[in-house]
Write a protein that holds these residues in place. Structure first.
Motif: not given
Length: 210
Positions: A89-100, A137-139
């Protein structure tokens, strides 16, 4: 998948002693499965991630380079579930640059033999436990209307955290080649980060304190 192996074998020719026996044969048991471990990705996971995505049969594969890049440069926000040294299983994710304060799920999936056991939700919960996601605090994720399984997964995540799952237009069909459906944005939150979701404990391998 585990294969059942008989623990005893009865010969075709039975003796009188055999026929008079009343003992019950031992039940057939499958080999116990080893524990699933969760950890963030390393550069060496790139090729295995690419192979894993193809093996799911549901995720859209990208180039090997893409997965090597994400496993290396975005490893703090990517998670794998391993069993016997194999990614299941895997989750590939990141933080949007304008939404810390937001963690975006680009791909989440499990192997076919692992489905129906709650691993998808467990992946998202452990992914949220990564130190890099500790203050998010947001996904968010973009999910096509016909992808019922993914929608249900994020709605379940919202329920586990006693919060909402808002759906809004985002990537419209005109942004894609002909035939590709629109992908609305799912936004789960706000998620209170001072306490974990109900019944959730971090199982990360050597988690790093924030």
């Amino acid at each position: 998948m585990s294969h059942f192996t008989p623990l005893w074998v009865r010969h075709a020719t039975r003796t009188t002693h055999d026929m008079n026996r009343t003992d019950t044969p031992s039940p057939i048991r499958s080999a116990p499965q080893s524990r699933i471990r969760f950890r963030s990705t390393r550069p060496s996971d790139g090729t295995a991630l690419w192979q894993f995505v193809q093996s799911t049969g549901t995720l859209e594969p990208n180039s090997v380079y893409f997965y090597v890049l994400f496993a290396a440069d975005f490893g703090d926000t990517c998670l794998v579930a391993e069993q016997d040294g194999r990614i299941v299983g895997a989750v590939i994710g990141f933080h949007p640059p304008r939404e810390a304060d937001t963690a975006f799920v680009w791909q989440v999936g499990v192997l076919p033999e692992q489905r129906g056991q709650g691993l998808g939700l467990q992946l998202l919960q452990q992914w949220l436990s990564l130190p890099a996601n500790a203050r998010c605090c947001w996904v968010t994720a973009t999910v096509a209307d016909d992808n019922k399984a993914s929608r249900a997964l994020f709605q379940r995540l919202a329920r586990e955290h006693d919060t909402g799952c808002q759906v809004t237009p985002h990537f419209t069909a005109d942004l894609f080649p002909s035939g590709h459906p629109a992908e609305p944005m799912l936004r789960v939150g706000p998620i209170a980060r001072h306490t974990p979701a109900r019944g959730v404990q971090s199982q990360l391998e050597n988690p790093i304190p924030v």
